[in-house]
Design a protein around this motif. Structure first.
Motif, mmCIF file in Angstrom:
data_model
loop_
_atom_site.group_PDB
_atom_site.id
_atom_site.type_symbol
_atom_site.label_atom_id
_atom_site.label_comp_id
_atom_site.label_asym_id
_atom_site.label_seq_id
_atom_site.Cartn_x
_atom_site.Cartn_y
_atom_site.Cartn_z
ATOM 1 N N ASP A 42 0.849 -1.188 0.000
ATOM 2 C CA ASP A 42 0.000 0.000 0.000
ATOM 3 C C ASP A 42 0.885 1.238 0.000
ATOM 4 O OD1 ASP A 42 0.774 0.527 2.745
ATOM 5 O OD2 ASP A 42 -0.657 -1.031 3.328
ATOM 6 N N THR A 43 0.270 2.393 0.146
ATOM 7 C CA THR A 43 1.016 3.647 0.052
ATOM 8 C C THR A 43 1.591 4.109 1.386
ATOM 9 O OG1 THR A 43 -1.049 4.896 0.299
ATOM 10 C CG2 THR A 43 -0.312 4.401 -1.944
ATOM 11 N N ASP A 44 1.317 3.373 2.473
ATOM 12 C CA ASP A 44 1.897 3.679 3.782
ATOM 13 C C ASP A 44 3.182 2.865 3.920
ATOM 14 O OD1 ASP A 44 2.406 4.495 6.337
ATOM 15 O OD2 ASP A 44 0.834 3.275 7.268
ATOM 16 N N VAL A 45 4.320 3.508 3.676
ATOM 17 C CA VAL A 45 5.580 2.786 3.482
ATOM 18 C C VAL A 45 6.587 3.139 4.574
ATOM 19 C CG1 VAL A 45 7.539 2.461 1.922
ATOM 20 C CG2 VAL A 45 5.227 2.691 0.987
ATOM 21 N N ASP A 46 7.252 2.122 5.105
ATOM 22 C CA ASP A 46 8.375 2.307 6.024
ATOM 23 C C ASP A 46 9.662 2.259 5.197
ATOM 24 O OD1 ASP A 46 10.474 2.037 7.844
ATOM 25 O OD2 ASP A 46 9.284 0.883 9.270
ATOM 26 N N PHE A 47 10.211 3.423 4.867
ATOM 27 C CA PHE A 47 11.364 3.475 3.971
ATOM 28 C C PHE A 47 12.638 2.953 4.633
ATOM 29 C CE2 PHE A 47 8.571 5.981 1.381
ATOM 30 C CZ PHE A 47 9.026 5.746 0.087
ATOM 31 N N ASP A 48 12.754 3.070 5.954
ATOM 32 C CA ASP A 48 13.916 2.498 6.633
ATOM 33 C C ASP A 48 13.923 0.979 6.486
ATOM 34 O OD1 ASP A 48 14.861 4.954 7.476
ATOM 35 O OD2 ASP A 48 13.703 4.915 9.347
ATOM 36 N N GLU A 49 12.763 0.376 6.635
ATOM 37 C CA GLU A 49 12.658 -1.071 6.469
ATOM 38 C C GLU A 49 12.939 -1.484 5.028
ATOM 39 O OE1 GLU A 49 9.030 -4.289 6.637
ATOM 40 O OE2 GLU A 49 9.220 -2.890 8.323
ATOM 41 N N LEU A 50 12.422 -0.702 4.080
ATOM 42 C CA LEU A 50 12.663 -1.010 2.667
ATOM 43 C C LEU A 50 14.135 -0.891 2.308
ATOM 44 C CD1 LEU A 50 9.759 0.540 0.556
ATOM 45 C CD2 LEU A 50 10.198 -1.855 1.087
ATOM 46 N N ARG A 51 14.812 0.099 2.888
ATOM 47 C CA ARG A 51 16.237 0.261 2.618
ATOM 48 C C ARG A 51 17.019 -0.985 3.055
ATOM 49 N NH1 ARG A 51 17.112 4.972 4.581
ATOM 50 N NH2 ARG A 51 17.734 6.246 2.802
ATOM 51 N N GLU A 53 15.774 -4.046 3.298
ATOM 52 C CA GLU A 53 15.415 -5.113 2.362
ATOM 53 C C GLU A 53 16.179 -4.967 1.048
ATOM 54 O OE1 GLU A 53 11.271 -5.623 1.669
ATOM 55 O OE2 GLU A 53 10.734 -5.418 3.790
ATOM 56 N N ALA A 54 16.283 -3.737 0.575
ATOM 57 C CA ALA A 54 16.971 -3.503 -0.689
ATOM 58 C C ALA A 54 18.449 -3.869 -0.595
ATOM 59 C CB ALA A 54 16.811 -2.040 -1.106
ATOM 60 N N THR A 55 19.051 -3.623 0.571
ATOM 61 C CA THR A 55 20.466 -3.944 0.760
ATOM 62 C C THR A 55 20.712 -5.440 0.648
ATOM 63 O OG1 THR A 55 20.741 -2.031 2.211
ATOM 64 C CG2 THR A 55 22.425 -3.744 2.339
ATOM 65 N N ASP A 56 19.747 -6.242 1.076
ATOM 66 C CA ASP A 56 19.903 -7.699 1.080
ATOM 67 C C ASP A 56 19.479 -8.354 -0.225
ATOM 68 O OD1 ASP A 56 20.792 -7.543 3.689
ATOM 69 O OD2 ASP A 56 18.797 -7.841 4.556
ATOM 70 N N ARG A 57 18.928 -7.581 -1.150
ATOM 71 C CA ARG A 57 18.453 -8.180 -2.407
ATOM 72 C C ARG A 57 19.608 -8.638 -3.278
ATOM 73 N NH1 ARG A 57 15.132 -4.027 -5.702
ATOM 74 N NH2 ARG A 57 16.918 -2.796 -5.054
ATOM 75 N N VAL A 58 19.383 -9.736 -3.979
ATOM 76 C CA VAL A 58 20.304 -10.178 -5.019
ATOM 77 C C VAL A 58 19.453 -10.407 -6.268
ATOM 78 C CG1 VAL A 58 21.983 -11.876 -5.764
ATOM 79 C CG2 VAL A 58 21.826 -11.271 -3.335
ATOM 80 N N LEU A 82 13.358 5.316 -3.573
ATOM 81 C CA LEU A 82 14.158 6.311 -2.862
ATOM 82 C C LEU A 82 15.101 6.918 -3.887
ATOM 83 C CD1 LEU A 82 14.488 7.351 0.064
ATOM 84 C CD2 LEU A 82 16.442 5.804 0.276
ATOM 85 N N MET A 83 14.963 8.235 -4.113
ATOM 86 C CA MET A 83 15.698 8.890 -5.190
ATOM 87 C C MET A 83 16.328 10.193 -4.729
ATOM 88 S SD MET A 83 13.274 8.466 -8.533
ATOM 89 C CE MET A 83 14.490 9.411 -9.455
ATOM 90 N N GLN A 84 17.577 10.385 -5.124
ATOM 91 C CA GLN A 84 18.254 11.651 -4.867
ATOM 92 C C GLN A 84 18.367 12.410 -6.186
ATOM 93 O OE1 GLN A 84 22.622 12.047 -3.973
ATOM 94 N NE2 GLN A 84 21.852 12.893 -2.055
ATOM 95 N N ILE A 85 17.926 13.664 -6.169
ATOM 96 C CA ILE A 85 17.931 14.495 -7.368
ATOM 97 C C ILE A 85 18.586 15.829 -7.039
ATOM 98 C CG2 ILE A 85 16.519 15.601 -9.137
ATOM 99 C CD1 ILE A 85 14.364 13.535 -8.595
ATOM 100 N N SER A 86 19.551 16.217 -7.843
ATOM 101 C CA SER A 86 20.216 17.508 -7.650
ATOM 102 C C SER A 86 19.437 18.595 -8.382
ATOM 103 C CB SER A 86 21.649 17.451 -8.187
ATOM 104 O OG SER A 86 22.408 16.497 -7.469
ATOM 105 N N VAL A 87 18.981 19.582 -7.621
ATOM 106 C CA VAL A 87 18.245 20.707 -8.197
ATOM 107 C C VAL A 87 18.932 21.977 -7.711
ATOM 108 C CG1 VAL A 87 16.024 21.845 -8.459
ATOM 109 C CG2 VAL A 87 16.119 19.363 -8.087
ATOM 110 N N GLY A 88 19.657 22.630 -8.608
ATOM 111 C CA GLY A 88 20.410 23.805 -8.205
ATOM 112 C C GLY A 88 21.379 23.469 -7.084
ATOM 113 N N PRO A 89 21.355 24.231 -5.986
ATOM 114 C CA PRO A 89 22.309 24.003 -4.896
ATOM 115 C C PRO A 89 21.871 22.930 -3.889
ATOM 116 C CG PRO A 89 20.996 25.948 -4.425
ATOM 117 C CD PRO A 89 20.553 25.459 -5.785
#
Length: 217
Positions: A42-51, A53-58, A82-89
């Motif tokens: 669903d749209t209620d997401v625990d991003f720390d938990e997902l991070r 899980e993502a680290t352990d994925r193969v 989870l996305m990092q985007i550079s916008v100006g400074p």
């Protein structure tokens, strides 16, 4: 804010591009600044938990339709990124949740929202594929409401960033399509010139086509 454009992918087919863009792993690897892209309930997401899980994925890149069929985007499905985007400074990291609200070959659209420590956005986007003389044209459009620090910079700053991200994304998709084509040519038996009925069924499944649609194409 509204963004749109057309990107040309060379020496490929609509089926190949749709198959590639149906694969969340390929999209994750192609999106600049994307740490992960994962299916969620669903749209209620625990991003720390997902991070974690993502680290352990193969998960290996693949052009195997059977593997892609198991993990392909689904209409109504929710996906967290989870996305990092550079916008100006500033370099915000956005916790983003997207829902696929329409997916029917060769068109797909999604709605979503994302937030960082000092900015947020709500968006809707869509794409449509069409055959060209040299390959495939991807027509894309996005409407976004942006809030916070990034919104204060205005569209004059944000627009070039959006175009840069899209260009880098599709350039990466083009590279991965070429790699898949080379890998498929190397792996294919010399006497196997046509795909099997089972292979066609798997591809049609990912493409979102019925058997009758496939026979008409």
């Amino acid at each position: 804010m509204e963004f749109s454009g057309t990107f040309e992918l060379e020496e490929t087919t609509v089926d190949e591009v749709w198959l590639a863009l149906s694969d969340p792993m390929l999209v994750e690897q192609s999106l600049p600044g994307c740490e992960f892209l994962m299916r969620v309930d669903d749209t209620d997401v625990d991003f720390d938990e997902l991070r974690e899980e993502a680290t352990d994925r193969v998960v290996e890149p693949t052009a195997d339709p059977e593997v892609i069929a198991e993990r392909a985007f689904e209409e109504g499905g929710h996906y967290a990124a989870l996305m990092q985007i550079s916008v100006g400074p500033v370099n915000p990291t956005f916790e983003t949740v997207v829902t696929i609200d329409h997916r029917k070959y060769p068109e797909m659209s999604a709605v979503g929202e994302g937030s960082s420590s000092n900015s947020s956005f709500e968006m809707s986007s869509g794409m449509a594929l069409s055959e060209t003389d040299d390959g495939v044209a991807v027509e894309w459009e996005t409407e976004a409401d942006v809030f916070g620090k990034i919104a204060q910079m205005g569209q004059r700053v944000v627009n070039p960033v959006a175009n840069r991200v899209v260009k880098r994304f599709f350039s990466s998709v083009q590279d991965q399509l070429r790699e898949r084509q080379l890998a498929t040519e190397e792996d294919a038996p010399a006497d196997e010139s046509d795909p099997t009925e089972n292979d066609r069924g798997l591809v049609d499944r990912v493409l979102g086509r019925s058997g009758s649609d496939a026979s008409d194409s």
